[in-house]
Motif scaffolding. Structure first.
Motif, PDB file in Angstrom:
ATOM      1  N   LYS A 115       5.026 -18.401  14.174  1.00  0.00           N
ATOM      2  CA  LYS A 115       5.033 -18.808  12.782  1.00  0.00           C
ATOM      3  C   LYS A 115       5.201 -17.558  11.932  1.00  0.00           C
ATOM      4  O   LYS A 115       4.510 -16.566  12.123  1.00  0.00           O
ATOM      5  N   LYS A 116       6.141 -17.595  11.013  1.00  0.00           N
ATOM      6  CA  LYS A 116       6.377 -16.451  10.146  1.00  0.00           C
ATOM      7  C   LYS A 116       5.305 -16.383   9.066  1.00  0.00           C
ATOM      8  O   LYS A 116       5.048 -17.367   8.389  1.00  0.00           O
ATOM      9  N   GLU A 117       4.697 -15.223   8.961  1.00  0.00           N
ATOM     10  CA  GLU A 117       3.672 -15.011   7.952  1.00  0.00           C
ATOM     11  C   GLU A 117       3.971 -13.712   7.210  1.00  0.00           C
ATOM     12  O   GLU A 117       4.913 -12.997   7.542  1.00  0.00           O
ATOM     13  N   LYS A 118       3.172 -13.432   6.220  1.00  0.00           N
ATOM     14  CA  LYS A 118       3.323 -12.198   5.473  1.00  0.00           C
ATOM     15  C   LYS A 118       2.027 -11.401   5.525  1.00  0.00           C
ATOM     16  O   LYS A 118       0.944 -11.966   5.384  1.00  0.00           O
ATOM     17  N   LYS A 119       2.178 -10.105   5.715  1.00  0.00           N
ATOM     18  CA  LYS A 119       1.023  -9.215   5.683  1.00  0.00           C
ATOM     19  C   LYS A 119       1.070  -8.441   4.370  1.00  0.00           C
ATOM     20  O   LYS A 119       2.077  -7.791   4.058  1.00  0.00           O
ATOM     21  N   THR A 120      -0.003  -8.515   3.614  1.00  0.00           N
ATOM     22  CA  THR A 120      -0.066  -7.793   2.341  1.00  0.00           C
ATOM     23  C   THR A 120      -0.551  -6.373   2.604  1.00  0.00           C
ATOM     24  O   THR A 120      -1.694  -6.159   2.986  1.00  0.00           O
ATOM     25  N   VAL A 121       0.351  -5.412   2.385  1.00  0.00           N
ATOM     26  CA  VAL A 121       0.046  -4.013   2.667  1.00  0.00           C
ATOM     27  C   VAL A 121      -0.598  -3.335   1.466  1.00  0.00           C
ATOM     28  O   VAL A 121      -1.497  -2.509   1.604  1.00  0.00           O
ATOM     29  N   LEU A 122      -0.147  -3.682   0.267  1.00  0.00           N
ATOM     30  CA  LEU A 122      -0.758  -3.191  -0.974  1.00  0.00           C
ATOM     31  C   LEU A 122      -1.199  -4.390  -1.794  1.00  0.00           C
ATOM     32  O   LEU A 122      -0.426  -5.331  -2.007  1.00  0.00           O
ATOM     33  N   LYS A 123      -2.441  -4.352  -2.285  1.00  0.00           N
ATOM     34  CA  LYS A 123      -3.070  -5.531  -2.873  1.00  0.00           C
ATOM     35  C   LYS A 123      -3.397  -5.325  -4.350  1.00  0.00           C
ATOM     36  O   LYS A 123      -4.543  -5.320  -4.759  1.00  0.00           O
ATOM     37  N   GLY A 124      -2.348  -5.119  -5.144  1.00  0.00           N
ATOM     38  CA  GLY A 124      -2.551  -5.033  -6.586  1.00  0.00           C
ATOM     39  C   GLY A 124      -3.088  -3.698  -7.049  1.00  0.00           C
ATOM     40  O   GLY A 124      -4.110  -3.644  -7.758  1.00  0.00           O
ATOM     41  N   LEU A 125      -2.409  -2.594  -6.697  1.00  0.00           N
ATOM     42  CA  LEU A 125      -2.880  -1.259  -7.073  1.00  0.00           C
ATOM     43  C   LEU A 125      -2.666  -1.011  -8.565  1.00  0.00           C
ATOM     44  O   LEU A 125      -1.626  -1.346  -9.129  1.00  0.00           O
ATOM     45  N   ASN A 126      -3.654  -0.379  -9.189  1.00  0.00           N
ATOM     46  CA  ASN A 126      -3.563   0.053 -10.584  1.00  0.00           C
ATOM     47  C   ASN A 126      -4.008   1.503 -10.673  1.00  0.00           C
ATOM     48  O   ASN A 126      -5.111   1.847 -10.242  1.00  0.00           O
ATOM     49  N   LEU A 127      -3.134   2.364 -11.221  1.00  0.00           N
ATOM     50  CA  LEU A 127      -3.426   3.784 -11.321  1.00  0.00           C
ATOM     51  C   LEU A 127      -2.770   4.363 -12.560  1.00  0.00           C
ATOM     52  O   LEU A 127      -1.766   3.838 -13.048  1.00  0.00           O
ATOM     53  N   GLU A 128      -3.336   5.466 -13.045  1.00  0.00           N
ATOM     54  CA  GLU A 128      -2.699   6.251 -14.093  1.00  0.00           C
ATOM     55  C   GLU A 128      -2.877   7.722 -13.740  1.00  0.00           C
ATOM     56  O   GLU A 128      -4.003   8.204 -13.608  1.00  0.00           O
ATOM     57  N   LEU A 129      -1.744   8.413 -13.559  1.00  0.00           N
ATOM     58  CA  LEU A 129      -1.769   9.796 -13.099  1.00  0.00           C
ATOM     59  C   LEU A 129      -1.117  10.705 -14.120  1.00  0.00           C
ATOM     60  O   LEU A 129      -0.012  10.423 -14.603  1.00  0.00           O
ATOM     61  N   GLU A 130      -1.801  11.822 -14.431  1.00  0.00           N
ATOM     62  CA  GLU A 130      -1.243  12.858 -15.294  1.00  0.00           C
ATOM     63  C   GLU A 130      -0.959  14.087 -14.438  1.00  0.00           C
ATOM     64  O   GLU A 130      -1.099  14.050 -13.216  1.00  0.00           O
ATOM     65  N   ALA A 131      -0.536  15.185 -15.062  1.00  0.00           N
ATOM     66  CA  ALA A 131      -0.196  16.394 -14.307  1.00  0.00           C
ATOM     67  C   ALA A 131      -1.399  16.874 -13.500  1.00  0.00           C
ATOM     68  O   ALA A 131      -2.527  16.903 -13.995  1.00  0.00           O
ATOM     69  N   GLY A 132      -1.163  17.255 -12.254  1.00  0.00           N
ATOM     70  CA  GLY A 132      -2.218  17.725 -11.368  1.00  0.00           C
ATOM     71  C   GLY A 132      -1.962  17.254  -9.950  1.00  0.00           C
ATOM     72  O   GLY A 132      -1.056  16.460  -9.686  1.00  0.00           O
ATOM     73  N   VAL A 133      -2.780  17.758  -9.022  1.00  0.00           N
ATOM     74  CA  VAL A 133      -2.671  17.368  -7.618  1.00  0.00           C
ATOM     75  C   VAL A 133      -3.631  16.216  -7.344  1.00  0.00           C
ATOM     76  O   VAL A 133      -4.829  16.310  -7.622  1.00  0.00           O
ATOM     77  N   TYR A 134      -3.085  15.143  -6.802  1.00  0.00           N
ATOM     78  CA  TYR A 134      -3.891  13.979  -6.428  1.00  0.00           C
ATOM     79  C   TYR A 134      -3.851  13.825  -4.918  1.00  0.00           C
ATOM     80  O   TYR A 134      -2.779  13.705  -4.317  1.00  0.00           O
ATOM     81  N   ALA A 135      -5.009  13.839  -4.302  1.00  0.00           N
ATOM     82  CA  ALA A 135      -5.098  13.647  -2.862  1.00  0.00           C
ATOM     83  C   ALA A 135      -5.136  12.151  -2.583  1.00  0.00           C
ATOM     84  O   ALA A 135      -5.997  11.441  -3.104  1.00  0.00           O
ATOM     85  N   LEU A 136      -4.211  11.683  -1.782  1.00  0.00           N
ATOM     86  CA  LEU A 136      -4.180  10.275  -1.377  1.00  0.00           C
ATOM     87  C   LEU A 136      -4.713  10.205   0.043  1.00  0.00           C
ATOM     88  O   LEU A 136      -4.032  10.580   1.003  1.00  0.00           O
TER      89      LEU A 136
END
Length: 309
Positions: free
Chosen positions: A29-50
């Motif tokens: 049966k074909k299904e879907k896997k949700t890899v990202l679930k509604g991400l919300n971010l705001e990034l300004e200048a700088g280093v962000y560690a993910l």
């Protein structure tokens, strides 16, 4: 300079086998896997560690920013304008170092960067200026005309950082830039990134916590497609203040502790076992001393699997 992520959702189709036919063939049966679930971010200048474990959604997130994938829902904006509408104008301010990229072993470093400059649409005059600059920033000037096949793993990673930073991108995406490197090369790559980060939004994806603890403006903790936290290292460590302790115990007591607590580090000390562990409350039946938390403590604590029952 602001990169805004609004309700970003990404799914992939998967096939789930339900049973087998009499001939031994499965049907699914074909299904879907949700890899990202509604991400919300705001990034300004700088280093962000993910930060996040394998499968958390880090590479998918970065491939959405770079335009290699399209979201199922949501959008990404640069200074208020959707990057999907910006098209080539966004790609001109974007630098990307993928996690795995084949390098032409017979190319010299200079020739490889010349090739990448052509792919980026840079003029010959611009490439002539920027290639020596990029090589200098990653400390490869002396190796400019050596073949890549003779480079160490760390030198190859630095060369990939160099191609990502050509054309002076405003948004720089680095997917596991220190993967597979020895500690000395990891430090060198980390220092290079810190040097080039001024005036840029840098997203540094890794699962090696020590690589970014000293250089990140904020840490984004991603797990199972959701953001668990986006805070400074100090703020994250404050979350688990009082939950990190150390005790010196005998072997038998250590085995019991492993069943009760989350062990973070173990060393032998004067015939006993010194255990750094995480606990919701300091144990009353063990003589333990509190320790200041570090980012790896936070990572282990927040990424721990939920208790059963």
């Amino acid at each position: 300079m602001i990169l805004t992520v609004k309700h970003l959702v990404k799914t992939y189709p998967v096939q789930r086998t339900l049973s087998k036919t009499i001939l031994g063939r499965g049907y699914g049966k074909k299904e879907k896997k949700t890899v990202l679930k509604g991400l919300n971010l705001e990034l300004e200048a700088g280093v962000y560690a993910l930060l996040g474990p394998n499968g958390a959604g880090k590479s998918t997130f970065m491939n959405l920013i770079t335009g290699n994938l399209e979201p199922d829902e949501g959008e990404i904006l640069y200074d208020g304008q959707p990057i999907a509408e910006m098209g080539s104008s966004f790609r001109e301010i974007l630098g990307f170092m993928p996690q795995q990229q084949g390098l032409y072993e017979n190319f010299t470093a200079f020739r490889f960067l010349s090739y990448m400059a052509a792919l980026k649409g840079m003029s010959k005059e611009q490439a002539k200026r920027e290639i020596p600059w990029a090589l200098d920033r990653v400390h490869l000037t002396k190796e400019a005309h050596q073949k890549i096949g003779a480079f160490s793993g760390g030198m190859k990673q630095r060369l990939l950082v160099a191609q990502a930073m050509m054309n002076d991108p405003k948004v720089l995406i680095l997917d596991e830039p220190t993967a597979g490197l020895d500690p000395k090369e990891r430090i060198r790559i980390r220092n290079v990134i810190s040097e080039i980060a001024m005036g840029k939004i840098v997203i540094f994806a890794t699962h090696v916590v020590s690589d970014i603890e000293q250089i990140a403006r904020e840490v984004i903790l991603l797990n199972d497609g959701e953001i668990l936290a986006k805070e400074t290292v100090d703020a994250l460590c404050e979350r688990i203040e009082g939950k990190v302790v150390e005790a010196e115990v005998e072997q038998e007591a250590f085995e019991q502790m492993q069943k009760r607590f989350l062990a973070r580090g173990v060393t032998k000390r004067k015939g006993k076992i010194a255990v750094r562990f995480l606990a919701e409350e300091p144990p009353r039946d063990i003589s333990a001393s509190p320790l200041p938390p570090d980012l790896e403590d936070v990572y282990i604590y927040l990424m721990r699997p939920p208790r059963k029952g």
